[in-house]
Design a protein around this motif. Structure first.
Motif, PDB file in Angstrom:
ATOM      1  N   LEU A  29     -54.144 -88.367  93.051  1.00 54.82           N
ATOM      2  CA  LEU A  29     -54.160 -87.072  92.371  1.00 54.82           C
ATOM      3  C   LEU A  29     -53.641 -85.972  93.295  1.00 54.82           C
ATOM      4  CD1 LEU A  29     -54.957 -85.419  89.874  1.00 54.82           C
ATOM      5  CD2 LEU A  29     -57.211 -85.144  90.901  1.00 54.82           C
ATOM      6  N   THR A  30     -54.053 -85.995  94.543  1.00 52.13           N
ATOM      7  CA  THR A  30     -53.602 -84.995  95.510  1.00 52.13           C
ATOM      8  C   THR A  30     -52.102 -85.081  95.742  1.00 52.13           C
ATOM      9  OG1 THR A  30     -55.743 -85.109  96.618  1.00 52.13           O
ATOM     10  CG2 THR A  30     -53.940 -84.089  97.837  1.00 52.13           C
ATOM     11  N   LEU A  31     -51.598 -86.294  95.909  1.00 48.54           N
ATOM     12  CA  LEU A  31     -50.159 -86.474  96.102  1.00 48.54           C
ATOM     13  C   LEU A  31     -49.365 -86.037  94.875  1.00 48.54           C
ATOM     14  CD1 LEU A  31     -50.073 -89.911  97.973  1.00 48.54           C
ATOM     15  CD2 LEU A  31     -49.590 -87.643  98.914  1.00 48.54           C
ATOM     16  N   THR A  32     -49.870 -86.339  93.707  1.00 51.49           N
ATOM     17  CA  THR A  32     -49.202 -85.931  92.467  1.00 51.49           C
ATOM     18  C   THR A  32     -49.156 -84.410  92.356  1.00 51.49           C
ATOM     19  OG1 THR A  32     -49.983 -87.947  91.386  1.00 51.49           O
ATOM     20  CG2 THR A  32     -49.198 -86.180  89.955  1.00 51.49           C
ATOM     21  N   LEU A  33     -50.288 -83.771  92.619  1.00 55.14           N
ATOM     22  CA  LEU A  33     -50.324 -82.308  92.548  1.00 55.14           C
ATOM     23  C   LEU A  33     -49.407 -81.676  93.580  1.00 55.14           C
ATOM     24  CD1 LEU A  33     -54.121 -81.620  91.920  1.00 55.14           C
ATOM     25  CD2 LEU A  33     -52.232 -81.351  90.306  1.00 55.14           C
ATOM     26  N   LEU A  34     -49.369 -82.225  94.765  1.00 55.64           N
ATOM     27  CA  LEU A  34     -48.483 -81.696  95.798  1.00 55.64           C
ATOM     28  C   LEU A  34     -47.018 -81.846  95.412  1.00 55.64           C
ATOM     29  CD1 LEU A  34     -50.198 -82.797  99.141  1.00 55.64           C
ATOM     30  CD2 LEU A  34     -49.840 -80.464  98.300  1.00 55.64           C
ATOM     31  N   SER A  35     -46.674 -82.979  94.850  1.00 57.06           N
ATOM     32  CA  SER A  35     -45.262 -83.181  94.488  1.00 57.06           C
ATOM     33  C   SER A  35     -44.849 -82.245  93.366  1.00 57.06           C
ATOM     34  CB  SER A  35     -45.003 -84.637  94.104  1.00 57.06           C
ATOM     35  OG  SER A  35     -45.673 -84.958  92.907  1.00 57.06           O
ATOM     36  N   PHE A  36     -45.752 -82.009  92.407  1.00 59.29           N
ATOM     37  CA  PHE A  36     -45.409 -81.078  91.332  1.00 59.29           C
ATOM     38  C   PHE A  36     -45.439 -79.631  91.796  1.00 59.29           C
ATOM     39  CE2 PHE A  36     -46.556 -84.570  88.351  1.00 59.29           C
ATOM     40  CZ  PHE A  36     -45.316 -84.646  87.725  1.00 59.29           C
ATOM     41  N   SER A  37     -46.306 -79.307  92.705  1.00 59.06           N
ATOM     42  CA  SER A  37     -46.377 -77.924  93.174  1.00 59.06           C
ATOM     43  C   SER A  37     -45.120 -77.538  93.944  1.00 59.06           C
ATOM     44  CB  SER A  37     -47.626 -77.698  94.031  1.00 59.06           C
ATOM     45  OG  SER A  37     -47.511 -78.421  95.230  1.00 59.06           O
ATOM     46  N   CYS A  38     -44.490 -78.519  94.596  1.00 64.10           N
ATOM     47  CA  CYS A  38     -43.254 -78.231  95.315  1.00 64.10           C
ATOM     48  C   CYS A  38     -42.099 -77.982  94.360  1.00 64.10           C
ATOM     49  CB  CYS A  38     -42.898 -79.391  96.250  1.00 64.10           C
ATOM     50  SG  CYS A  38     -44.091 -79.596  97.587  1.00 64.10           S
ATOM     51  N   GLN A  39     -42.201 -78.509  93.151  1.00 57.66           N
ATOM     52  CA  GLN A  39     -41.112 -78.376  92.189  1.00 57.66           C
ATOM     53  C   GLN A  39     -41.288 -77.179  91.246  1.00 57.66           C
ATOM     54  OE1 GLN A  39     -38.418 -80.219  92.404  1.00 57.66           O
ATOM     55  NE2 GLN A  39     -39.318 -81.321  94.105  1.00 57.66           N
ATOM     56  N   ASN A  40     -42.427 -76.502  91.305  1.00 57.06           N
ATOM     57  CA  ASN A  40     -42.641 -75.338  90.441  1.00 57.06           C
ATOM     58  C   ASN A  40     -41.703 -74.232  90.866  1.00 57.06           C
ATOM     59  OD1 ASN A  40     -44.613 -76.601  88.977  1.00 57.06           O
ATOM     60  ND2 ASN A  40     -46.294 -75.756  90.157  1.00 57.06           N
ATOM     61  N   ARG A  41     -40.878 -73.825  89.944  1.00 53.35           N
ATOM     62  CA  ARG A  41     -39.925 -72.777  90.285  1.00 53.35           C
ATOM     63  C   ARG A  41     -40.497 -71.432  89.850  1.00 53.35           C
ATOM     64  NH1 ARG A  41     -37.585 -71.328  85.700  1.00 53.35           N
ATOM     65  NH2 ARG A  41     -37.657 -72.855  84.048  1.00 53.35           N
ATOM     66  N   PRO A  42     -40.225 -70.412  90.610  1.00 55.44           N
ATOM     67  CA  PRO A  42     -40.679 -69.065  90.244  1.00 55.44           C
ATOM     68  C   PRO A  42     -40.016 -68.613  88.948  1.00 55.44           C
ATOM     69  CG  PRO A  42     -39.953 -69.155  92.542  1.00 55.44           C
ATOM     70  CD  PRO A  42     -39.578 -70.452  91.909  1.00 55.44           C
ATOM     71  N   SER A  43     -40.634 -67.681  88.285  1.00 55.04           N
ATOM     72  CA  SER A  43     -40.124 -67.228  86.978  1.00 55.04           C
ATOM     73  C   SER A  43     -38.752 -66.564  87.085  1.00 55.04           C
ATOM     74  CB  SER A  43     -41.120 -66.269  86.331  1.00 55.04           C
ATOM     75  OG  SER A  43     -41.304 -65.128  87.157  1.00 55.04           O
ATOM     76  N   GLU A  44     -38.429 -65.970  88.231  1.00 53.77           N
ATOM     77  CA  GLU A  44     -37.127 -65.309  88.364  1.00 53.77           C
ATOM     78  C   GLU A  44     -35.985 -66.297  88.612  1.00 53.77           C
ATOM     79  OE1 GLU A  44     -39.162 -65.226  92.343  1.00 53.77           O
ATOM     80  OE2 GLU A  44     -39.738 -64.503  90.371  1.00 53.77           O
ATOM     81  N   VAL A  45     -36.326 -67.561  88.859  1.00 56.79           N
ATOM     82  CA  VAL A  45     -35.317 -68.596  89.080  1.00 56.79           C
ATOM     83  C   VAL A  45     -34.910 -69.177  87.725  1.00 56.79           C
ATOM     84  CG1 VAL A  45     -34.892 -70.859  90.114  1.00 56.79           C
ATOM     85  CG2 VAL A  45     -36.135 -69.122  91.389  1.00 56.79           C
ATOM     86  N   LEU A  46     -33.616 -69.355  87.532  1.00 51.59           N
ATOM     87  CA  LEU A  46     -33.101 -69.889  86.280  1.00 51.59           C
ATOM     88  C   LEU A  46     -33.576 -71.314  86.045  1.00 51.59           C
ATOM     89  CD1 LEU A  46     -29.399 -68.694  86.650  1.00 51.59           C
ATOM     90  CD2 LEU A  46     -31.166 -67.652  85.231  1.00 51.59           C
TER      91      LEU A  46
END
Length: 154
Positions: free
Chosen positions: A11-28
């Protein structure tokens, strides 16, 4: 390692991998980024190939600004998105590959159209002067519509 700790680690690894891919709202978004990149590549190709039109920087800037206007984005948002995607190089490469494939498909379609037009032109050049194309129809007797013409004496 017991099952609970395995699940927590997963679960921790999954959350970390997705958190790295979250793009900020100003990014297309990926799709929007791909569309803008496509138009930017086309604009850059125009600038490179039509150097007489784009000798001064104002014309180059005007063309790039048309891309921004088309996609309703600012230069700052484009720069921010480009920077974010370059930091996430795997996503950038996926988008770039998609854009490259799209450009290649469109180039192939254009080449096919050009080849068809050349073949039609060559075919038309080989026809005799008195040839009437198949898409021209002259109505027969008893037709209610008139079709009149005058032949020159040649």
């Amino acid at each position: 390692m017991d099952n609970l700790s395995k699940y927590l680690l997963l679960l921790t690894l999954t959350l970390l991998s997705f958190s790295c891919q979250n793009r900020p709202s100003e990014v297309l978004s990926r799709k929007k980024m791909g569309d803008v990149m496509y138009d930017m590549y086309v604009a850059e190709a125009l600038i490179d190939n039509d150097y007489q039109t784009f000798t001064n920087p104002e014309n180059k800037e005007a063309l790039i600004n048309q891309v921004y206007k088309k996609h309703k984005i600012s230069e700052a948002r484009w720069d921010t998105s480009l920077s974010w995607y370059s930091d996430n190089i795997d996503l950038y490469l996926q988008i770039n590959y998609s854009v490259k494939s799209r450009l290649q498909r469109n180039q192939n379609a254009i080449n096919q159209l050009i080849a068809e037009q050349d073949a039609q032109r060559r075919n038309d050049e080989m026809k005799p002067e008195d040839y009437i194309p198949s898409f021209i129809r002259i109505a027969g007797l008893g037709c209610n519509r008139d079709f009149k013409f005058k032949l020159d004496s040649a």
